[in-house]
Scaffold this active site. Structure first.
Site, mmCIF file in Angstrom:
data_model
loop_
_atom_site.group_PDB
_atom_site.id
_atom_site.type_symbol
_atom_site.label_atom_id
_atom_site.label_comp_id
_atom_site.label_asym_id
_atom_site.label_seq_id
_atom_site.Cartn_x
_atom_site.Cartn_y
_atom_site.Cartn_z
ATOM 1 N N ASP A 49 -4.394 9.750 -2.204
ATOM 2 C CA ASP A 49 -5.752 9.718 -2.751
ATOM 3 C C ASP A 49 -6.723 10.565 -1.943
ATOM 4 O O ASP A 49 -7.647 11.173 -2.502
ATOM 5 C CB ASP A 49 -6.254 8.274 -2.831
ATOM 6 C CG ASP A 49 -5.756 7.572 -4.088
ATOM 7 O OD1 ASP A 49 -4.781 8.065 -4.700
ATOM 8 O OD2 ASP A 49 -6.333 6.532 -4.452
ATOM 9 N N ASN A 87 -4.280 9.983 -9.542
ATOM 10 C CA ASN A 87 -4.742 8.708 -10.079
ATOM 11 C C ASN A 87 -5.804 8.112 -9.175
ATOM 12 O O ASN A 87 -5.906 6.902 -9.022
ATOM 13 C CB ASN A 87 -3.559 7.738 -10.241
ATOM 14 C CG ASN A 87 -3.872 6.610 -11.217
ATOM 15 O OD1 ASN A 87 -4.891 6.610 -11.901
ATOM 16 N ND2 ASN A 87 -2.996 5.624 -11.276
ATOM 17 N N ASP A 308 -8.711 -5.997 -5.153
ATOM 18 C CA ASP A 308 -7.453 -5.451 -4.629
ATOM 19 C C ASP A 308 -6.687 -6.506 -3.840
ATOM 20 O O ASP A 308 -5.495 -6.733 -4.057
ATOM 21 C CB ASP A 308 -7.723 -4.225 -3.747
ATOM 22 C CG ASP A 308 -8.146 -3.016 -4.576
ATOM 23 O OD1 ASP A 308 -7.942 -3.032 -5.808
ATOM 24 O OD2 ASP A 308 -8.679 -2.066 -3.998
ATOM 25 N N GLU A 336 -4.825 1.051 -11.526
ATOM 26 C CA GLU A 336 -3.699 1.981 -11.605
ATOM 27 C C GLU A 336 -2.714 1.629 -12.726
ATOM 28 O O GLU A 336 -2.022 2.475 -13.253
ATOM 29 C CB GLU A 336 -2.983 2.033 -10.255
ATOM 30 C CG GLU A 336 -3.676 2.869 -9.204
ATOM 31 C CD GLU A 336 -4.810 2.173 -8.489
ATOM 32 O OE1 GLU A 336 -5.249 2.675 -7.449
ATOM 33 O OE2 GLU A 336 -5.300 1.120 -8.965
ATOM 34 N N HIS A 380 0.703 1.306 -6.263
ATOM 35 C CA HIS A 380 0.978 1.038 -4.844
ATOM 36 C C HIS A 380 0.802 -0.424 -4.477
ATOM 37 O O HIS A 380 1.561 -0.970 -3.679
ATOM 38 C CB HIS A 380 0.073 1.921 -3.971
ATOM 39 C CG HIS A 380 -1.406 1.762 -4.238
ATOM 40 N ND1 HIS A 380 -2.334 1.688 -3.236
ATOM 41 C CD2 HIS A 380 -2.121 1.656 -5.395
ATOM 42 C CE1 HIS A 380 -3.550 1.561 -3.763
ATOM 43 N NE2 HIS A 380 -3.443 1.543 -5.076
ATOM 44 N N ARG A 381 -0.201 -1.085 -5.073
ATOM 45 C CA ARG A 381 -0.460 -2.478 -4.690
ATOM 46 C C ARG A 381 0.570 -3.444 -5.266
ATOM 47 O O ARG A 381 0.813 -4.504 -4.690
ATOM 48 C CB ARG A 381 -1.886 -2.879 -5.067
ATOM 49 C CG ARG A 381 -2.912 -1.996 -4.380
ATOM 50 C CD ARG A 381 -4.220 -2.679 -4.070
ATOM 51 N NE ARG A 381 -5.136 -1.715 -3.475
ATOM 52 C CZ ARG A 381 -5.110 -1.338 -2.200
ATOM 53 N NH1 ARG A 381 -4.223 -1.873 -1.371
ATOM 54 N NH2 ARG A 381 -5.961 -0.447 -1.743
ATOM 55 N N LYS A 406 0.261 6.518 -2.180
ATOM 56 C CA LYS A 406 -1.117 6.642 -2.675
ATOM 57 C C LYS A 406 -2.118 6.271 -1.591
ATOM 58 O O LYS A 406 -3.164 6.915 -1.444
ATOM 59 C CB LYS A 406 -1.306 5.760 -3.912
ATOM 60 C CG LYS A 406 -2.698 5.797 -4.523
ATOM 61 C CD LYS A 406 -2.736 4.990 -5.804
ATOM 62 C CE LYS A 406 -4.151 4.752 -6.287
ATOM 63 N NZ LYS A 406 -4.813 5.978 -6.759
#
Length: 420
Positions: A49, A87, A308, A336, A380-381, A406
């Site tokens: 990112d 993204n 998040d 995402e 990613h999360r 990311k």
């Protein structure tokens, strides 16, 4: 690597040094680029990112030398560019606003998922002050084509109930008009702590934006000026996985790089940990978590302020001794991936009973299933959150583990370092 099998983990303990905050890094990069003078950035996140943000700024005429940025002192000097922003919402959305005020021709695009993430509220706000922005595909979504506009700015309105990034983009970019301005937020502003980060970083670059509650914001006339050197603190969202590991796996797990003085809202994930029965020690620049109780306690919490880190809480709910309810998380649907659908799907694979609402999840843990392959949806999360399943003493396979690049390319190595 297409998948990664994590072996069963009996205990989690150790120390992790966090990478820099994504949210702070991309804000600092943009304001350092727009500022007068050179800014040395310490602790900048090195991940996908921030890479796309740096590449875009370079294409727009900003000079980089190692960790030092030579600001352009106003609007971008390059007046025609095609920018690919992956993204990264923290790159595409603020750049959309800044470029709309830079009197040039620009094309902004990203990966297919970025083209499914809404941007209409920001575009409408900018069009309201004379910006000229066209949709190159579906109305309300990237890719975008930005043209020179006749900007007239005194007051503008923006919705706040889809993404706080729209407000942050306007706050950071409106000083480019050279005139004072005022923003009215329509509807309920979500993810308020991320707006606080924006205001804090703007202050570091010499501009103090005012606010009346969370409805009205005022931006003074002025220019950004480099603070000389700025330090990016560790990523509080990334900290959540290791802090949760300390709670699930006994600990103590200590994260360094973020602590009680953090400007990030995800520091409040420590409240979730405490409600679930973990012991939390907050230091100036570190946090340590452990657990002595046999099981974690379930929670019923509004997590709108930490969307998040709320994903980490959802996986922790697998280890509670009753059903948990995570509320007011509708913003998950435009991240995402549609995180409400994705999280519910993968939790059910692991044996949980999950009720998915428009803005909530109710998670009733069951017997944890071994050997499940977790789909990560290029998010990613999802990958990082579900690594915690191994702490239940069962193997788990993470598909597409490389998606963590990311924000945290070295995540799985860091996770293994505390897995005993």
């Amino acid at each position: 690597m297409d998948s990664l099998e994590l072996k069963p983990v009996g205990r989690a303990a150790g120390t992790v040094r966090l990478p820099g905050s994504k949210s702070i890094s991309n804000r600092v990069l943009l304001l350092a680029a727009l500022a007068q003078g050179e800014t040395e950035i310490a602790g900048l996140l090195d991940a996908d990112d921030t890479r796309v943000m740096r590449e875009a700024l370079s294409a727009l005429g900003v000079g980089f030398s190692n960790q030092t940025i030579k600001g352009v002192g106003g609007a971008f000097p390059v007046k025609r560019a095609e920018l690919f922003l992956g993204n990264a919402g923290t790159a595409l959305r603020p750049l959309t606003a800044a470029l709309a005020l830079s009197s040039g021709e620009y094309h902004l695009s990203g990966v297919p998922r970025m083209h499914e993430r809404p941007i209409g509220d920001l575009v409408d706000a900018l069009r309201g002050i004379g910006a000229r922005i066209d949709y190159a595909g579906k109305q309300g979504f990237p890719p975008l084509v930005v043209h020179p506009g006749a900007i007239r700015v005194e007051a503008l309105k923006v919705r706040g109930d889809v993404s706080s990034q729209f407000l942050s983009a306007l706050l950071m970019s409106l000083p480019l008009t050279g005139r004072p301005s005022r923003i009215e937020v329509q509807g309920e502003l979500i993810s308020k702590p991320y707006v606080e980060i924006t205001l804090n970083v703007m202050r570091r670059f010499g501009l103090e934006a005012g606010r009346t509650g969370w409805r009205y914001f005022s931006i003074p006339r002025g220019v950004y000026r480099s603070p000389g050197k700025i330090v990016v603190e560790g990523d509080a969202s990334s900290a959540s996985y290791f802090l949760a590991a300390g709670a699930i796996g006994g600990g103590p797990v200590r994260v360094e790089g973020v602590g009680r003085d953090s400007i990030q809202g995800d520091l409040r994930f420590t409240e979730v940990l405490q409600r679930m029965g973990a012991q939390v020690s907050l230091e100036e620049n570190a946090i340590e978590v452990s657990r002595t109780a046999p099981k974690l306690s379930p929670i019923d919490m509004d997590l709108n302020h930490i969307p998040d880190a709320a994903m980490t809480a959802a996986v922790m709910a697998l280890f509670a001794d009753g059903p948990s309810r995570l509320r007011n998380i509708a913003s998950w649907r435009v991240k995402e991936t549609d995180r409400l659908v994705a999280m519910a799907t993968e939790l059910r694979k692991l044996g949980a009973s999950v009720e998915e609402g428009s803005d909530f999840l109710k998670i009733a843990p069951g017997k944890l299933k071994a050997g499940v392959a977790i789909d990560t949806y290029d998010d990613h999360r999802m990958a990082m959150s579900f690594s915690l399943v191994a702490l239940g003493g069962v193997p788990v396979t993470i598909r597409d583990p490389g998606c963590v690049a990311k924000t945290f390319p070295g995540y799985f190595e860091a996770f293994q370092s505390i897995a005993a």
